[in-house]
Design an enzyme around this catalytic site. Structure first.
Site, PDB file in Angstrom:
ATOM      1  N   SER A  47       0.840  -1.210   0.000  1.00 41.62           N
ATOM      2  CA  SER A  47       0.000   0.000   0.000  1.00 41.62           C
ATOM      3  C   SER A  47       0.869   1.251   0.000  1.00 41.62           C
ATOM      4  O   SER A  47       0.649   2.182  -0.775  1.00 41.62           O
ATOM      5  CB  SER A  47      -0.913   0.004   1.222  1.00 41.62           C
ATOM      6  OG  SER A  47      -1.690  -1.169   1.251  1.00 41.62           O
ATOM      7  N   TYR A 110     -13.038  -3.429  -4.452  1.00 41.30           N
ATOM      8  CA  TYR A 110     -14.177  -2.909  -5.223  1.00 41.30           C
ATOM      9  C   TYR A 110     -15.384  -3.847  -5.079  1.00 41.30           C
ATOM     10  O   TYR A 110     -16.334  -3.505  -4.413  1.00 41.30           O
ATOM     11  CB  TYR A 110     -13.845  -2.665  -6.705  1.00 41.30           C
ATOM     12  CG  TYR A 110     -14.974  -1.937  -7.422  1.00 41.30           C
ATOM     13  CD1 TYR A 110     -15.204  -0.586  -7.186  1.00 41.30           C
ATOM     14  CD2 TYR A 110     -15.818  -2.602  -8.305  1.00 41.30           C
ATOM     15  CE1 TYR A 110     -16.249   0.088  -7.814  1.00 41.30           C
ATOM     16  CE2 TYR A 110     -16.861  -1.941  -8.933  1.00 41.30           C
ATOM     17  CZ  TYR A 110     -17.073  -0.602  -8.673  1.00 41.30           C
ATOM     18  OH  TYR A 110     -18.117   0.055  -9.295  1.00 41.30           O
ATOM     19  N   TYR A 136      -2.499 -10.972   2.068  1.00 39.06           N
ATOM     20  CA  TYR A 136      -2.448  -9.625   2.635  1.00 39.06           C
ATOM     21  C   TYR A 136      -3.865  -9.268   3.067  1.00 39.06           C
ATOM     22  O   TYR A 136      -4.722  -8.997   2.225  1.00 39.06           O
ATOM     23  CB  TYR A 136      -1.906  -8.670   1.564  1.00 39.06           C
ATOM     24  CG  TYR A 136      -1.672  -7.232   1.970  1.00 39.06           C
ATOM     25  CD1 TYR A 136      -1.968  -6.758   3.243  1.00 39.06           C
ATOM     26  CD2 TYR A 136      -1.130  -6.335   1.048  1.00 39.06           C
ATOM     27  CE1 TYR A 136      -1.747  -5.435   3.582  1.00 39.06           C
ATOM     28  CE2 TYR A 136      -0.899  -5.004   1.383  1.00 39.06           C
ATOM     29  CZ  TYR A 136      -1.219  -4.560   2.649  1.00 39.06           C
ATOM     30  OH  TYR A 136      -0.990  -3.243   2.991  1.00 39.06           O
ATOM     31  N   LYS A 165      -0.017 -11.242   5.987  1.00 41.88           N
ATOM     32  CA  LYS A 165       0.197  -9.929   6.593  1.00 41.88           C
ATOM     33  C   LYS A 165      -1.154  -9.477   7.132  1.00 41.88           C
ATOM     34  O   LYS A 165      -2.109  -9.279   6.362  1.00 41.88           O
ATOM     35  CB  LYS A 165       0.721  -8.916   5.562  1.00 41.88           C
ATOM     36  CG  LYS A 165       0.881  -7.515   6.169  1.00 41.88           C
ATOM     37  CD  LYS A 165       1.271  -6.448   5.162  1.00 41.88           C
ATOM     38  CE  LYS A 165       1.340  -5.106   5.883  1.00 41.88           C
ATOM     39  NZ  LYS A 165       1.580  -3.966   5.005  1.00 41.88           N
TER      40      LYS A 165
END
Length: 300
Positions: A47, A110, A136, A165
């Site tokens: 990110s 989304y 993730y 993560k």
């Protein structure tokens, strides 16, 4: 087989020129500093690496630079997540081709997916990519949580899914991931995404952190990890209290990729703090507040 991905693995900021291209010199400076500080690996295009603002070609260029510059000094993870399964596979195959040690895959954003479709998404990736895959989990951005039961069902079928993560506010989620998944698969890596949870993650039996502070204050998280390994709980708590100021920074702006770059520059090396839109350069007032937080954390 020992857990491959453990310890402190910073999600490296992508250093950019004023025109938005990759600043190879600045990126190299940051990478060399992080490796010199003793990190256990580096994660590119997360990110904070601004992958979501990049084209496929730009992401591939950053990945190629990263693998070549690190040159096997530490393990390299590449973020290949996308809202398109085909794009994840393309980027992951590219990561394998250039010599990355693993990929990190956030679930599609989304569209919220049915459990069946989410499982098929990760199945397609695992079947097509012969690289270690780290999941993730960032429900705050993806809109959908990867539950411990879901993760367990995935790794029961795909041995190349080797870790997660956990960028979640709840330590209860991390605890359950450790007790439910890692207990059954001890070599599965559970890494926290927020600095706040490093001490808890380690004490519950997790493996370390992939947290933003690693870019500008790796000495704190590395120090906590090493103190835990050595049983020096006094030092661990002292460093944890110092680290506690850091999350205040992330409230200064959104997305806070600009905050991290300014913190890198303030603590050295002297890098470009350009960011890709819709992120914007940090204002003078917010820079002043950032300096104040870094002072409270004894980083300036």
């Amino acid at each position: 087989m020992e857990t491959k991905f453990r310890g402190i693995i910073p999600p490296v900021s992508t250093i950019l020129s004023e025109t938005g291209g990759l600043d190879r010199d600045g990126m190299g400076l940051l990478v060399d500093k992080l490796i010199g500080s003793g990190v256990d690996g580096l994660f590119f295009l997360g990110s904070g690496g601004e992958f979501s603002q990049m084209s496929v070609e730009e992401r591939k260029a950053v990945a190629e630079f990263a693998v070549k510059h690190v040159n096997k000094r530490v393990p390299v993870l590449i973020g290949t997540g996308s809202s398109s399964t085909r794009e994840v596979i393309e980027l992951s195959l590219h990561s394998k081709e250039i010599g990355a040690d693993g990929v990190v895959v956030i679930n599609p954003y989304y569209w919220p997916l049915s459990n069946e479709n989410l499982f098929k998404h990760y199945s397609e990736i695992a079947k097509n990519v012969e690289l270690p895959i780290i999941l993730y989990n960032f429900p705050g951005l993806s809109g959908q949580d990867l539950s411990p039961d879901f993760v367990l069902s995935l790794i029961q079928q795909y041995s190349n899914i080797v870790g997660i993560k956990e960028t979640v506010d709840s330590i209860g989620h991390i605890r359950e991931m450790i007790l439910k998944v890692k207990k059954e698969y001890p070599n599965f890596s559970v890494l926290c995404g927020y600095d706040d949870h490093l001490v808890n993650t380690l004490s519950l039996g997790g493996d370390g952190a992939i947290s933003a502070s690693g870019n500008f204050a790796p000495q704190l998280t590395i120090g906590i990890y090493q103190a835990f390994q050595e049983g020096d709980l006094t030092k661990m708590v002292e460093l944890h209290q110092q680290l506690a100021f850091i999350p205040l920074m992330y409230k200064l702006d959104s997305p806070f990729v600009n905050v991290i770059k300014e913190a890198i520059k303030l603590t050295g090396p002297d890098i470009s703090t350009h960011v890709l839109p819709p992120a914007q350069m940090l204002s003078f007032e917010k820079k002043a507040r950032l300096k104040e937080i870094l002072r409270k954390a004894s980083l300036l």
